[in-house]
Design a protein around this motif. Sequence first.
Motif, PDB file in Angstrom:
ATOM      1  N   LEU A  10      -6.585  16.186  -8.490  1.00 54.52           N
ATOM      2  CA  LEU A  10      -6.933  17.035  -7.536  1.00 54.52           C
ATOM      3  C   LEU A  10      -6.127  16.860  -6.320  1.00 54.52           C
ATOM      4  O   LEU A  10      -6.020  18.063  -5.597  1.00 54.52           O
ATOM      5  CB  LEU A  10      -8.463  16.912  -7.079  1.00 54.52           C
ATOM      6  CG  LEU A  10      -9.495  17.066  -8.380  1.00 54.52           C
ATOM      7  CD1 LEU A  10     -10.655  16.884  -7.812  1.00 54.52           C
ATOM      8  CD2 LEU A  10      -9.394  18.441  -8.741  1.00 54.52           C
ATOM      9  N   SER A  11      -5.903  15.795  -5.810  1.00 55.90           N
ATOM     10  CA  SER A  11      -5.037  15.436  -4.526  1.00 55.90           C
ATOM     11  C   SER A  11      -4.227  14.315  -4.579  1.00 55.90           C
ATOM     12  O   SER A  11      -4.636  13.334  -5.270  1.00 55.90           O
ATOM     13  CB  SER A  11      -5.914  15.714  -3.310  1.00 55.90           C
ATOM     14  OG  SER A  11      -6.825  14.497  -3.368  1.00 55.90           O
ATOM     15  N   VAL A  12      -2.964  14.298  -3.969  1.00 52.37           N
ATOM     16  CA  VAL A  12      -2.465  12.791  -3.693  1.00 52.37           C
ATOM     17  C   VAL A  12      -2.408  12.823  -2.149  1.00 52.37           C
ATOM     18  O   VAL A  12      -1.572  13.710  -1.332  1.00 52.37           O
ATOM     19  CB  VAL A  12      -1.078  12.999  -4.450  1.00 52.37           C
ATOM     20  CG1 VAL A  12      -0.248  11.542  -4.250  1.00 52.37           C
ATOM     21  CG2 VAL A  12      -1.180  13.212  -5.647  1.00 52.37           C
ATOM     22  N   ALA A  13      -2.455  11.539  -1.553  1.00 49.30           N
ATOM     23  CA  ALA A  13      -2.427  11.400  -0.208  1.00 49.30           C
ATOM     24  C   ALA A  13      -1.759  10.124  -0.114  1.00 49.30           C
ATOM     25  O   ALA A  13      -2.165   9.006  -0.564  1.00 49.30           O
ATOM     26  CB  ALA A  13      -3.952  11.520   0.426  1.00 49.30           C
ATOM     27  N   LEU A  14      -0.916  10.012   1.097  1.00 49.54           N
ATOM     28  CA  LEU A  14      -0.308   8.735   1.528  1.00 49.54           C
ATOM     29  C   LEU A  14      -1.186   8.172   2.536  1.00 49.54           C
ATOM     30  O   LEU A  14      -1.253   8.760   3.761  1.00 49.54           O
ATOM     31  CB  LEU A  14       1.170   9.110   2.053  1.00 49.54           C
ATOM     32  CG  LEU A  14       1.963   7.771   2.838  1.00 49.54           C
ATOM     33  CD1 LEU A  14       2.454   6.857   1.415  1.00 49.54           C
ATOM     34  CD2 LEU A  14       3.271   8.207   3.284  1.00 49.54           C
ATOM     35  N   ILE A  15      -1.853   7.263   2.360  1.00 51.20           N
ATOM     36  CA  ILE A  15      -2.638   6.524   3.071  1.00 51.20           C
ATOM     37  C   ILE A  15      -2.322   5.519   4.134  1.00 51.20           C
ATOM     38  O   ILE A  15      -2.936   5.057   5.120  1.00 51.20           O
ATOM     39  CB  ILE A  15      -4.023   5.926   2.424  1.00 51.20           C
ATOM     40  CG1 ILE A  15      -3.886   4.900   1.361  1.00 51.20           C
ATOM     41  CG2 ILE A  15      -4.801   7.360   1.824  1.00 51.20           C
ATOM     42  CD1 ILE A  15      -5.019   4.207   1.106  1.00 51.20           C
ATOM     43  N   SER A  16      -1.061   4.976   3.656  1.00 58.30           N
ATOM     44  CA  SER A  16      -0.550   4.079   4.420  1.00 58.30           C
ATOM     45  C   SER A  16       0.894   3.805   4.085  1.00 58.30           C
ATOM     46  O   SER A  16       1.308   4.811   3.299  1.00 58.30           O
ATOM     47  CB  SER A  16      -0.650   2.503   4.360  1.00 58.30           C
ATOM     48  OG  SER A  16      -0.833   2.017   3.148  1.00 58.30           O
ATOM     49  N   ALA A  17       1.896   3.254   4.933  1.00 56.36           N
ATOM     50  CA  ALA A  17       3.304   3.207   4.378  1.00 56.36           C
ATOM     51  C   ALA A  17       3.610   2.832   3.018  1.00 56.36           C
ATOM     52  O   ALA A  17       4.543   3.433   2.407  1.00 56.36           O
ATOM     53  CB  ALA A  17       4.058   2.173   5.323  1.00 56.36           C
ATOM     54  N   ASN A  18       2.682   1.711   2.538  1.00 56.64           N
ATOM     55  CA  ASN A  18       2.859   1.698   1.003  1.00 56.64           C
ATOM     56  C   ASN A  18       1.896   1.909   0.056  1.00 56.64           C
ATOM     57  O   ASN A  18       1.973   1.269  -1.095  1.00 56.64           O
ATOM     58  CB  ASN A  18       3.637   0.293   1.067  1.00 56.64           C
ATOM     59  CG  ASN A  18       2.101  -0.707   1.439  1.00 56.64           C
ATOM     60  OD1 ASN A  18       1.595  -0.308   2.171  1.00 56.64           O
ATOM     61  ND2 ASN A  18       2.431  -1.986   0.716  1.00 56.64           N
ATOM     62  N   GLN A  19       0.962   2.884   0.367  1.00 59.17           N
ATOM     63  CA  GLN A  19      -0.205   3.111  -0.418  1.00 59.17           C
ATOM     64  C   GLN A  19      -0.433   4.508  -0.597  1.00 59.17           C
ATOM     65  O   GLN A  19      -0.340   5.330   0.388  1.00 59.17           O
ATOM     66  CB  GLN A  19      -1.542   2.596   0.133  1.00 59.17           C
ATOM     67  CG  GLN A  19      -1.647   0.918  -0.239  1.00 59.17           C
ATOM     68  CD  GLN A  19      -2.880   0.231   0.228  1.00 59.17           C
ATOM     69  OE1 GLN A  19      -3.343   0.792   1.158  1.00 59.17           O
ATOM     70  NE2 GLN A  19      -3.298  -0.701  -0.493  1.00 59.17           N
ATOM     71  N   ILE A  20      -0.836   5.133  -1.730  1.00 62.23           N
ATOM     72  CA  ILE A  20      -1.286   6.452  -2.082  1.00 62.23           C
ATOM     73  C   ILE A  20      -2.382   6.406  -2.695  1.00 62.23           C
ATOM     74  O   ILE A  20      -2.775   5.597  -3.435  1.00 62.23           O
ATOM     75  CB  ILE A  20      -0.088   7.018  -2.765  1.00 62.23           C
ATOM     76  CG1 ILE A  20       0.156   6.559  -4.251  1.00 62.23           C
ATOM     77  CG2 ILE A  20       1.180   7.305  -1.817  1.00 62.23           C
ATOM     78  CD1 ILE A  20       1.006   7.448  -5.081  1.00 62.23           C
TER      79      ILE A  20
END
Length: 671
Positions: free
Chosen positions: A545-555
């Motif tokens: 449903l969605s892809v989000a970058l939550i930190s510099a090295n995590q999605i």
Amino acid sequence: MSYITAQQLKYASVDAETWNDFVNGKVGAVNLNRNGVDVETLLTWKERVMEIARQAANMQTYLTKAEMEAAGPQPKGTVAQVTNDPDPANNGYWVSDGSQWIWSGMQSANASQVNSALDLASTSLTEAKSKAPLRRAPLAFYGDTHTGYWMVDEDGNVVNGPTVIEALLARIQDLEGGGGQSLGSGPLEPLYFDSLALKSVGTSGPRVLAGISEADFSFEGTPFWRGNAVVATTDRKTVWDKTPSVVLPRGNQWTRDEMVVPSGENLLILIPSYGQSNSVGSQGFTPEYIWTENPWPEHLLMPDGPGFMDVRMGLPSGSESVGSETELDPSLITGFKPLVGMQSELVSHLGTTPLEGMGYALMHAFKEYLGFMPRICVYAAGWGGRFQSQLAEGSIPFKNLKTGAERLSTLARSRGWTPWVPGVVLFHGESDSSRPQYLTAVEPWRQSMEVVLKAATGQVGPVSLFAAQASTFQGANTNGVLAHYNAARDNDKVVLTAPYYPYGMAPDNLHLGKTAPAVGEKVAHAIARAYSGLGTGRHGCVFPLSVALISANQIDIKFSVPRAPLVFDSAFPTVNNPSPADGGFRVFDGSGAQVTITGREIIGGDTVRLTVSGSIASGPERAVDYALEGFPNPKVTGQQPRGQLRDSETVTFYYNGERAYNWCVHFKESF
């Protein structure tokens, strides 16, 4: 020596399931046998007998009303029966309110009343047929002011509302005070719509049945129970152009316009399959998987005709050169016969298709979720080894798809049935895996199918595309699977059913072969979800449903999950071990370079969190994909494009008894 075939075991399993439901089912549960008859459950019978016993134990009987009144006040709730009063209007059941006797609202129907009901129902139906098309005629009963009505078409056939038998049974049950169950299951509680929802009124007050309201539909008349569902008349155009009936599976929240199932004893659900060789049963000739018996011979159908006629309409669907394929002669289809698997007499390697498994599971889905079984007819119009352009409008296979629908619709109408195509089942993409033009071809292709199929049936509702993903590509040739994913992501009339990778392929690693029925069952699950509001989401698989970058090295990747929670499964299917790296996921930075995944976890049952070794540089190529590392060249069994992400589905395949998990689709998304 005689043998019990796999088909006989499947046939017997239906009876075993009915017996199991009879012994273990709850009070009021629907329990349809192979003939579509509700034989109820042991607890239902017990409750009915106990209620009779309770009433018999507490009931007082008097010859006349005067004798009953002379007995004096009785405790509140006491039931009395008057049998031989000089005034016949006094004969029946009375209930004490603690100070006086009150005529009971529930009375037994005697033979005279039933005969009167039959006579008046017949008169009402005759009156209805004399009306102009699609006009109302009252449905009257003895001593009743029932507000229902018949809806008739140009030929005088009832197309809306309960049938004569259903209406009579429901009303007789009311007269008997049976109080309890509808024609399938669930209480006969009054039903109504308001601005928020479909509701019923029980002893504890209103309760919400479905989140569909007057704000969504314009309703006419009073909704009524049918099986596990509610039937209402609405202006939503699905099959008929005027006020069609729809079935609202109770207890489900509705989110899509297409989540309506036309109601009616005369409905024929017509489902064609289309595509390449997997759509027509290539390598599906293994004898133990040729289904030769059908538990529902009057309901689950395929085309019939002289000579060799099978689900492929008697066509040699896996041979002949492009442009020289055999054109379907519609006169060779003369009727309908029970759907069974057949090895083609025209092309030896063609056998059981996904349609047999789909039909079998779809009938179970209707039985379980809606409580009744419609007629379903399936046919396959695809052709092996064809690019999409060779199956597009103007091709001979496309013409056969159209001609098949036209002929079967004509035959259906001659029997008083109304044909409806909810969607086309698509098994395609193998040949187009390296062709970029396929990425934008799927939705226009669906639209062209919709035009000819709607014209054939006369329906006004949409024709969806139920598309599988062919996990058979090599290297980076991913256009076949991504075309289906992109179309489903961008258009709610394209529904993904299942990728191939959880299922064992034929030795050539191209064809489904004997596992085609299992993939067909997953198609049925997707259709049930899409058109019945069942489960979470509209696809038959785990869908991002969605892809989000939550930190510099995590999605974080959030998914639609038919049955949560998500699971990383490294043991099943065994055919595809050794397992792929990182569960099938890959992450790319802005330049398109793959970055190393150092961790993956499931959050909240519906989200996958990926951690990589360093910051993910931005740029036009930054993306995450799943199950897109193709077969090596040459192909090696066990190394097909695959992943490890699935849901926690508890349903099992009728095909082999294994758990019918919903697996994640092949996809690629930028972030």
